[in-house]
Design a protein around this motif. Structure first.
Motif, PDB file in Angstrom:
ATOM      1  N   SER A  63      75.835  31.879  83.982  1.00 16.68           N
ATOM      2  CA  SER A  63      76.800  32.736  84.678  1.00 16.68           C
ATOM      3  C   SER A  63      76.183  33.922  85.405  1.00 16.68           C
ATOM      4  N   GLY A  64      76.687  34.039  86.410  1.00 16.32           N
ATOM      5  CA  GLY A  64      76.204  35.443  87.343  1.00 16.32           C
ATOM      6  C   GLY A  64      74.943  35.080  87.991  1.00 16.32           C
ATOM      7  N   PHE A  65      74.807  33.734  88.354  1.00 16.24           N
ATOM      8  CA  PHE A  65      73.824  33.286  88.850  1.00 16.24           C
ATOM      9  C   PHE A  65      73.563  33.848  90.453  1.00 16.24           C
ATOM     10  N   ALA A  66      74.764  34.181  91.021  1.00 12.48           N
ATOM     11  CA  ALA A  66      74.954  34.427  92.499  1.00 12.48           C
ATOM     12  C   ALA A  66      75.277  36.031  92.176  1.00 12.48           C
ATOM     13  N   LYS A  67      74.548  37.058  92.834  1.00  4.88           N
ATOM     14  CA  LYS A  67      74.904  38.332  92.820  1.00  4.88           C
ATOM     15  C   LYS A  67      75.227  38.966  93.830  1.00  4.88           C
ATOM     16  N   ALA A  68      76.250  39.893  93.751  1.00  9.40           N
ATOM     17  CA  ALA A  68      76.856  40.394  95.122  1.00  9.40           C
ATOM     18  C   ALA A  68      76.029  41.719  95.078  1.00  9.40           C
ATOM     19  N   GLU A  69      74.976  41.700  95.979  1.00  9.10           N
ATOM     20  CA  GLU A  69      74.188  42.940  96.136  1.00  9.10           C
ATOM     21  C   GLU A  69      74.950  43.900  96.952  1.00  9.10           C
ATOM     22  N   THR A  70      75.906  43.415  98.178  1.00  8.28           N
ATOM     23  CA  THR A  70      76.601  44.269  98.605  1.00  8.28           C
ATOM     24  C   THR A  70      78.000  43.841  98.844  1.00  8.28           C
ATOM     25  N   CYS A 269      70.249  16.866  88.027  1.00 12.93           N
ATOM     26  CA  CYS A 269      70.501  18.058  88.669  1.00 12.93           C
ATOM     27  C   CYS A 269      70.389  19.309  87.630  1.00 12.93           C
ATOM     28  N   ALA A 270      69.235  20.118  87.827  1.00 14.39           N
ATOM     29  CA  ALA A 270      68.948  21.223  86.888  1.00 14.39           C
ATOM     30  C   ALA A 270      70.271  22.224  86.765  1.00 14.39           C
ATOM     31  N   ALA A 271      70.684  22.348  87.772  1.00 18.84           N
ATOM     32  CA  ALA A 271      71.647  23.660  87.957  1.00 18.84           C
ATOM     33  C   ALA A 271      72.933  23.084  87.176  1.00 18.84           C
ATOM     34  N   VAL A 272      73.424  21.752  87.158  1.00 17.41           N
ATOM     35  CA  VAL A 272      74.477  21.268  86.386  1.00 17.41           C
ATOM     36  C   VAL A 272      74.105  21.423  85.203  1.00 17.41           C
ATOM     37  N   ARG A 273      72.918  20.697  84.642  1.00 18.31           N
ATOM     38  CA  ARG A 273      72.426  20.697  83.213  1.00 18.31           C
ATOM     39  C   ARG A 273      72.385  22.148  82.722  1.00 18.31           C
ATOM     40  N   GLU A 274      71.825  23.143  83.078  1.00 18.22           N
ATOM     41  CA  GLU A 274      71.754  24.280  82.510  1.00 18.22           C
ATOM     42  C   GLU A 274      72.860  24.973  82.595  1.00 18.22           C
ATOM     43  N   ALA A 275      74.051  24.773  83.455  1.00 20.55           N
ATOM     44  CA  ALA A 275      75.101  25.554  83.539  1.00 20.55           C
ATOM     45  C   ALA A 275      76.218  25.050  82.374  1.00 20.55           C
ATOM     46  N   GLY A 276      75.725  23.983  81.809  1.00 21.09           N
ATOM     47  CA  GLY A 276      76.928  23.499  80.806  1.00 21.09           C
ATOM     48  C   GLY A 276      78.216  23.396  81.146  1.00 21.09           C
ATOM     49  N   LEU A 277      78.369  22.758  82.249  1.00 20.18           N
ATOM     50  CA  LEU A 277      79.890  22.899  82.889  1.00 20.18           C
ATOM     51  C   LEU A 277      80.794  22.269  82.015  1.00 20.18           C
ATOM     52  N   ASP A 279      80.509  22.086  78.713  1.00 17.74           N
ATOM     53  CA  ASP A 279      80.847  22.545  77.307  1.00 17.74           C
ATOM     54  C   ASP A 279      81.895  23.427  77.022  1.00 17.74           C
ATOM     55  N   ALA A 280      82.811  22.852  76.211  1.00 20.37           N
ATOM     56  CA  ALA A 280      84.152  23.790  76.191  1.00 20.37           C
ATOM     57  C   ALA A 280      83.874  25.012  75.631  1.00 20.37           C
ATOM     58  N   ALA A 281      82.887  25.205  74.734  1.00 25.71           N
ATOM     59  CA  ALA A 281      82.571  26.467  74.191  1.00 25.71           C
ATOM     60  C   ALA A 281      82.327  27.712  75.172  1.00 25.71           C
ATOM     61  N   ARG A 282      81.633  27.107  76.575  1.00 23.49           N
ATOM     62  CA  ARG A 282      81.165  28.113  77.447  1.00 23.49           C
ATOM     63  C   ARG A 282      82.259  28.055  78.467  1.00 23.49           C
ATOM     64  N   HIS A 283      83.599  27.479  78.296  1.00 23.59           N
ATOM     65  CA  HIS A 283      84.403  27.679  79.173  1.00 23.59           C
ATOM     66  C   HIS A 283      85.218  29.078  79.208  1.00 23.59           C
ATOM     67  N   VAL A 284      85.610  29.653  80.415  1.00 26.23           N
ATOM     68  CA  VAL A 284      86.104  30.990  80.623  1.00 26.23           C
ATOM     69  C   VAL A 284      87.676  30.913  80.074  1.00 26.23           C
ATOM     70  N   ASP A 285      87.890  31.835  79.321  1.00 26.30           N
ATOM     71  CA  ASP A 285      89.600  31.977  78.830  1.00 26.30           C
ATOM     72  C   ASP A 285      90.136  32.482  80.397  1.00 26.30           C
ATOM     73  N   PRO A 286      91.214  31.877  80.951  1.00 25.31           N
ATOM     74  CA  PRO A 286      91.869  32.338  82.116  1.00 25.31           C
ATOM     75  C   PRO A 286      92.297  33.802  81.930  1.00 25.31           C
ATOM     76  N   ALA A 287      92.401  34.144  80.578  1.00 25.99           N
ATOM     77  CA  ALA A 287      93.204  35.513  80.440  1.00 25.99           C
ATOM     78  C   ALA A 287      92.062  36.614  80.799  1.00 25.99           C
ATOM     79  N   ASP A 288      90.856  36.078  80.865  1.00 23.52           N
ATOM     80  CA  ASP A 288      89.780  37.232  81.300  1.00 23.52           C
ATOM     81  C   ASP A 288      89.573  37.475  82.611  1.00 23.52           C
ATOM     82  N   LEU A 289      90.144  36.522  83.500  1.00 14.89           N
ATOM     83  CA  LEU A 289      90.208  36.608  84.782  1.00 14.89           C
ATOM     84  C   LEU A 289      91.509  37.274  85.330  1.00 14.89           C
ATOM     85  N   PRO A 290      91.323  37.699  86.634  1.00 12.17           N
ATOM     86  CA  PRO A 290      92.750  38.120  87.400  1.00 12.17           C
ATOM     87  C   PRO A 290      93.626  36.907  87.648  1.00 12.17           C
TER      88      PRO A 290
END
Length: 334
Positions: A63-70, A269-277, A279-290
């Protein structure tokens, strides 16, 4: 043969791009984009490699692998074979959330110079049940110029794919496609088809293909840590028999994307494996998002399109009405 080769013919079939839809994009990464990026462990990337070929693959890992520098620069690990200075596009995934974030721009050595960002509707994710239970990952790999047994089996099991393309000016796009398994369908060892389903009505991929036929597709199977990349040349077909063969939920697509395959790459694909796409325990609660309706409302107001019609769109947008219309659209127009 029913092949669309010009924009007027395309828009007669799939419709013109409505102004309010096109105004949902902005030219920078606002706070909403930053929140979504912070929760995203992976994205599909459409890019051009050093040999000038259209490519597609998954990037990320945490999570956060892509960072908005500006507001206009996004940093993330760029594939080693990517060509800096060329058009590239990200489809950002937030596991457990139905919408996706699309970010288009120009690639540099360690990220993307942002030119456009917008939220994509959740229909492809909903249709594909992308965040539902996954199956065990398999080990078959394949590489070549046609779809062999392992790639064909993976494609048949894949409910979700991202197609990447560029227009004649090199501007890139990455668009999600979702259906029950078989979102991209093999109709021969060197031919794959994808239906045009209801979505955000931008039809970027189709407009790009009219100008430049080069495409790359990356397909995903929930639970599988492999990805399938297909590159080739695409056309837009309105052939009745082909369209009818892709009827889903009693809806026949108005057009079908037909890809003549040039290369096939199926592998871990290492990105898919490491992201745990999946894994329900790593899913985001929509309430935490706008809310998606809040994001669209704010992006419409931030959009700087000139003209009286655009002013009226900005003045008339109402978040509660947009939210109600969105839920009705998701119920009725999958």
């Amino acid at each position: 043969m029913g092949i669309i080769r010009a924009v007027p013919d395309l828009e007669r079939v799939v419709g013109e791009r409505p102004l309010p839809v096109m105004m949902k994009s902005i030219d920078h990464l606002d706070p909403h984009c930053r929140v979504l990026l912070a929760h995203s462990p992976a994205a599909a990337l459409g890019y051009v490699d050093a040999e000038g070929r259209q490519r597609a693959g998954m990037v990320g890992g945490a999570s956060g692998f892509a960072k908005a520098e500006t507001e206009t620069r996004l940093k993330f690990p760029v594939p080693a074979d990517a060509a800096p200075g060329t058009g590239a596009a990200l489809l950002v995934l937030v596991p457990g959330w139905r919408e996706t974030l699309r970010i288009n721009g120009t690639l540099d050595e360690d990220g993307l110079l942002v030119e456009e960002a917008f939220l994509h509707c959740g229909k492809a994710v909903i249709r594909s049940n992308l965040w539902g239970p996954g199956r065990a990952s398999a080990d078959g790999v394949e590489e070549g110029e046609l779809l062999g047994p392992a790639a064909a089996a993976f494609l048949a099991a894949a409910p979700f794919a991202v197609i990447t393309s560029r227009d004649s000016a090199g501007r890139a796009d990455a668009s999600p496609k979702g259906d029950p398994p078989g979102a991209a369908r093999m109709i021969g060892p060197t031919t794959v088809v994808l239906a045009d389903r209801p979505g955000n009505r931008r039809t970027d991929t189709f407009h790009n293909i009219v100008e430049r036929p080069d495409v790359a597709v990356v397909a995903l199977v929930p639970g599988d840590t492999r990805t399938l990349e297909i590159t080739g040349k695409a056309v837009i077909s309105t052939e009745p028999g082909l369209r009818e063969s892709m009827t889903e939920r009693n809806r026949t697509p108005k057009a079908v994307l037909k890809v003549e395959v040039e290369t096939v790459r199926l592998g871990q694909c290492a990105a898919v494996r490491e992201a745990g796409l999946w894994d329900a325990a790593r899913h985001v609660d929509p309430a935490d998002l706008p809310r998606s309706s809040t994001i669209w409302t704010d992006h419409l107001r931030l959009n700087e399109t000139a003209g009286e019609a655009a002013k009226l769109v900005r003045a008339g947008v109402d978040e509660q009405q947009l939210r109600a219309g969105l839920e009705q659209d998701y119920r009725q127009n999958l």
